[in-house]
Design a protein around this motif. Structure first.
Motif, PDB file in Angstrom:
ATOM      1  N   LYS A 218       0.763  -1.044   0.073  1.00 53.31           N
ATOM      2  CA  LYS A 218       0.020   0.077   0.257  1.00 53.31           C
ATOM      3  C   LYS A 218       0.945   1.247   0.054  1.00 53.31           C
ATOM      4  O   LYS A 218       1.875   1.207   0.799  1.00 53.31           O
ATOM      5  N   ALA A 219       0.665   2.089  -1.041  1.00 51.87           N
ATOM      6  CA  ALA A 219       1.297   3.277  -0.978  1.00 51.87           C
ATOM      7  C   ALA A 219       0.632   4.576  -1.538  1.00 51.87           C
ATOM      8  O   ALA A 219      -0.433   4.251  -2.349  1.00 51.87           O
ATOM      9  N   GLU A 220       0.943   5.795  -1.124  1.00 52.60           N
ATOM     10  CA  GLU A 220       0.092   6.771  -1.636  1.00 52.60           C
ATOM     11  C   GLU A 220       1.388   8.159  -2.094  1.00 52.60           C
ATOM     12  O   GLU A 220       1.738   8.680  -1.172  1.00 52.60           O
ATOM     13  N   GLY A 221       1.641   8.045  -3.514  1.00 53.03           N
ATOM     14  CA  GLY A 221       2.573   9.010  -3.493  1.00 53.03           C
ATOM     15  C   GLY A 221       3.929   8.689  -2.996  1.00 53.03           C
ATOM     16  O   GLY A 221       4.485   7.709  -3.341  1.00 53.03           O
ATOM     17  N   ASN A 222       4.545   9.626  -2.419  1.00 52.49           N
ATOM     18  CA  ASN A 222       5.863   9.260  -1.652  1.00 52.49           C
ATOM     19  C   ASN A 222       5.581   8.717  -0.186  1.00 52.49           C
ATOM     20  O   ASN A 222       6.714   8.732   0.649  1.00 52.49           O
ATOM     21  N   LEU A 223       4.411   8.416   0.201  1.00 49.85           N
ATOM     22  CA  LEU A 223       3.928   7.816   1.391  1.00 49.85           C
ATOM     23  C   LEU A 223       4.141   6.338   1.267  1.00 49.85           C
ATOM     24  O   LEU A 223       3.259   5.661   0.456  1.00 49.85           O
ATOM     25  N   LEU A 224       4.896   5.436   2.068  1.00 53.77           N
ATOM     26  CA  LEU A 224       5.187   4.044   1.979  1.00 53.77           C
ATOM     27  C   LEU A 224       3.968   3.747   3.166  1.00 53.77           C
ATOM     28  O   LEU A 224       4.377   3.947   4.593  1.00 53.77           O
ATOM     29  N   ILE A 285      -0.347   7.239  11.643  1.00 49.75           N
ATOM     30  CA  ILE A 285      -0.947   6.345  10.282  1.00 49.75           C
ATOM     31  C   ILE A 285      -0.177   5.425  10.010  1.00 49.75           C
ATOM     32  O   ILE A 285      -0.532   4.479   9.108  1.00 49.75           O
ATOM     33  N   GLY A 286       0.987   5.108  10.648  1.00 48.02           N
ATOM     34  CA  GLY A 286       1.820   4.214  10.235  1.00 48.02           C
ATOM     35  C   GLY A 286       2.670   4.007   8.967  1.00 48.02           C
ATOM     36  O   GLY A 286       3.043   3.087   8.339  1.00 48.02           O
ATOM     37  N   ALA A 287       2.727   5.321   8.474  1.00 49.54           N
ATOM     38  CA  ALA A 287       3.453   5.507   7.164  1.00 49.54           C
ATOM     39  C   ALA A 287       4.748   6.144   7.398  1.00 49.54           C
ATOM     40  O   ALA A 287       5.211   6.920   8.064  1.00 49.54           O
TER      41      ALA A 287
END
Length: 392
Positions: A218-224, A285-287
């Motif tokens: 699971k990723a959102e842009g530069n958020l792992l 958020i654990g990112a």
């Protein structure tokens, strides 16, 4: 016949230092006439470190005035490389010159224009079939270097781009770019170099992997967000707890993440990753925030960096590059986080290049970001040494 020369001079009087550096570099070229403007040089690259931006400008202009018919390319920096040494944070000028009769040299200057809802880069020359590389220097404070370099591989037909982000001792206001007699404070500049005299590039990222390779789930842009189906922050905590005391100390000084360049490889070891910084962690958020975009399905592995690993990686890559090539000179773009910040001495990288490749004429700068290809794709790097090599 000596076709290359390099020199580094220091001093509070930057214009005087510039004059001495140019003359010293030209004197090394057999058959050149250092008392005449430019001697026998076809390409002259230079880098200036100084506290006063206007003095940096005057020094750059003086170098270009002495370059004669040579194509000139240079910039300001927080440290320079040349003459077998590196100098950081004080007045210094390094000059590298080359007689390249069989190499085509095409200067360019890049600017940005607004087109609708986005910025477009204009001014790039179309590479010819003979072009082997592009040297690029940019102002990182206002030119979209990351985006341009990311798109350059496809836009330039796979042409390698090597260079660095300029800087100055006073930050944004002190950045200066110099190309073919002109001075610019913004945009980017460079030259296309073509012909058999251009050998290629060496890029040393100098990191060592720790822990297992993991798939991004699971990723959102530069958020792992998730690794192997688990909260990414928890995965990181679990990893750190299992490290040796030495690696835990290195991780506390700065942890990186490697993005696998070949998803189809059975194993991903040192050198198989594109290294990016781990710039933030949010336990709520654990990112994890990393210095690049990441996609679901990609393989990543945490990385640490130390002087020993960086030294071994650079030596190995240089030795491999020089196995079947006769190198005569090189332009070196080393991170401003290497030098004395990583090694006992500022001249580590340039001495390694000179020793392993058996060349003397190596010059460059400590950059705010280094540009070079990895696995055929151009990238902006951190903590990296990038070399463009020329034939003897």
């Amino acid at each position: 016949m000596a076709r290359f020369g390099d020199a580094l001079t220091t001093g509070a009087d930057l214009v005087n230092a510039a004059e001495r550096a140019v003359m010293a570099a030209l004197e090394q070229m057999e058959g050149s006439a250092p008392t005449e403007a430019g001697g026998g040089a076809d390409l002259l690259c230079f880098f200036v470190c100084g506290a006063d931006p206007e003095e940096v400008t005057l020094a750059g202009k003086r170098v270009m005035a002495l370059a004669g018919d040579a194509v000139t390319l240079g910039c300001s920096s927080t440290g320079v490389i040349g003459g077998g040494r590196g100098v950081e944070g004080q007045g210094a000028v390094s000059v590298w010159c080359a007689s390249l009769p069989d190499v085509e040299i095409t200067p360019f200057r890049l600017d940005t224009v607004i087109e609708g809802d986005h910025l477009a880069v204009v001014g790039m020359r179309e590479p010819s079939s003979r072009d082997r590389a592009a040297i690029l220097l940019s102002n990182p404070y206002e030119f979209p270097t990351q985006a341009f370099v990311r798109e350059s591989t496809d836009a330039l037909g796979g042409l390698p781009v090597v260079g660095g982000m300029a800087d100055g001792l006073r930050g944004e206001e002190s950045v200066r770019l110099f190309v073919d007699g002109d001075v610019a404070e913004n945009g980017a500049i460079g030259v296309l170099v073509g012909g058999d005299g251009v050998l290629g590039t060496v890029v040393s990222q100098g990191c060592r992997p720790i822990g297992p390779s993991m798939t991004v789930t699971k990723a959102e842009g530069n958020l792992l967000v998730e690794l192997a189906g688990t909260n990414a922050y928890e995965k990181l905590e679990e990893l750190v707890e299992g490290l040796s005391e030495e690696d835990r100390e290195l991780a506390s000084q700065g942890l990186h993440i490697g993005i696998a360049m070949d998803e189809y490889a059975d194993h991903h070891e040192q050198g198989d990753f594109l290294i990016r910084s781990l710039s933030g962690a949010d336990p709520e958020i654990g990112a994890l925030t990393i210095g690049d975009m990441v996609e679901v399905g990609q393989t990543v592995r945490f990385q640490v960096r130390d002087a020993g690993t960086a030294d071994e990686d650079l030596a190995r890559r240089l030795a491999s590059f020089g196995t079947d090539r006769s190198v005569g000179a090189g332009l070196l773009f080393s991170c401003n986080g290497r030098g004395s910040a990583l090694f006992p001495r500022s001249d580590h990288d340039v001495l390694a290049v000179r020793r392993i490749l058996g060349v003397d004429a190596v010059a460059g700068l400590f950059a705010a970001g280094e540009i070079g290809p990895v696995s055929g794709v151009n990238h902006v790097h951190e903590f990296t040494a990038c070399l463009l090599a020329f034939a003897r």
